[in-house]
Enzyme design. Sequence first.
Site: not given
Length: 398
Positions: A132, A201, A226-227, A374
């Site tokens: 990312f 990560d 927050y995922k 996705r």
Amino acid sequence: MRENLGAPVDLDGAAAALDDADPLAHLRGRYHLDERVVYLDGNSLGPPATVVAARVASVVADEWGRRLIGSWADGWWDAPERVGELIAPLIGAAPGQVVVADSTSVDIFKLLVGGVRLRQGRHELVIDADTFPTDRYIADSVAELMGLTVGALPLDDLAGRVGAGTAVVLANHVDYRTGRLHDLAAITRTAHDAGALVLADLSHSVGALPVHLDADGVDLAVGCGYKFLGGGPGAPAFSYVRRDLQARFRTPLPGWGGHREPFAMAAGYQPVEGIGRLRSGTPDILSLLTLEAALSVWDGVLIDDVRAKSLSLTAFFVRCVDALIPADAARVVTPRGDSRGSQVSLACADAEQVISRLIDRGVIGDYRPPDLLRFGFAPLYTRHVDALAAARTLRSLL
Ligand SMILES: *Cc1c(COP(=O)(O)O)cnc(C)c1O
């Protein structure tokens, strides 16, 4: 067998049977979800748990509104460590190693610099070439500040490449684009064989699958609030520092929040013992307590059940895609075996337009350049019927 090529496949019956047998099905009712929408973006922003609104209202009206500054001593100041302990079981961490503070990007900075300081004399960061972007930007900046080089390579190539000069390997557990799950234990062994530290990560694995930080010997880790954890937009992230590294760990952002005696207002910085030294400034209380409320849904949930459902949902979606969508219209790029996270990505032409038309029709996924659709399958509230509905809507567009 392709449904559109002859022999009928009862996908509706299969979806219903899988949902009927789902031991986590009752958890869906604990989230605010718009039933007209198929939400497959909980890997980017989880929806609110129903408990959150009332909790936030009471924090504002009571803890902040009535008790005001007295609340710092009454559950606010220690919230970063307290919420960290709620996340610890999800990542295989014994108590005292996780703290919630700041954003994932900022935490990567703190952990990378702290990690390099633990490996004095080594001059290189190694990062996942497919990472990312924020991880890469931060690694480049840390390298510039500390006079290091950055080697970006596919995680499959680590073994031949990590060496005596490598200070820290920054590795993603799950690839945010393809959904591929990497073997964190193997990555850690490779790094440790060369004397390097690993910073994992976990943004796309925490809350989606079992993570075994302690058992795998991982040194440092970071992950998003927050995922899959559902802590709300911009929820603070968490940091893990393995217990035996904590005493020597020095953060590059030594604010008063990580001081041994924050209220002594001392002239010099003395880090508190333990994971609290990762704290910098005043905790983001509204967001922290929102995340804490969201995590209450996880109480009593077995992460192995979550993983089983995640694999079932993603496998079923792939089955629907195989049955409904011509192979030349979209290609599954996510591993079909078990080495995947909780998402399925499809490569297709005009992916950005396809996603926006899907969203117009109530199926929310996202686009990742250059050509990926996705779809995230958050196991606590997503159903097999949602996977089927998404594949059918996608077929109607391709
Ligand atoms: C989502 C994500 C981030 C997010 O970083 P923020 O600081 O919260 O914006 C970082 N790294 C990875 C791998 C991610 O998937």
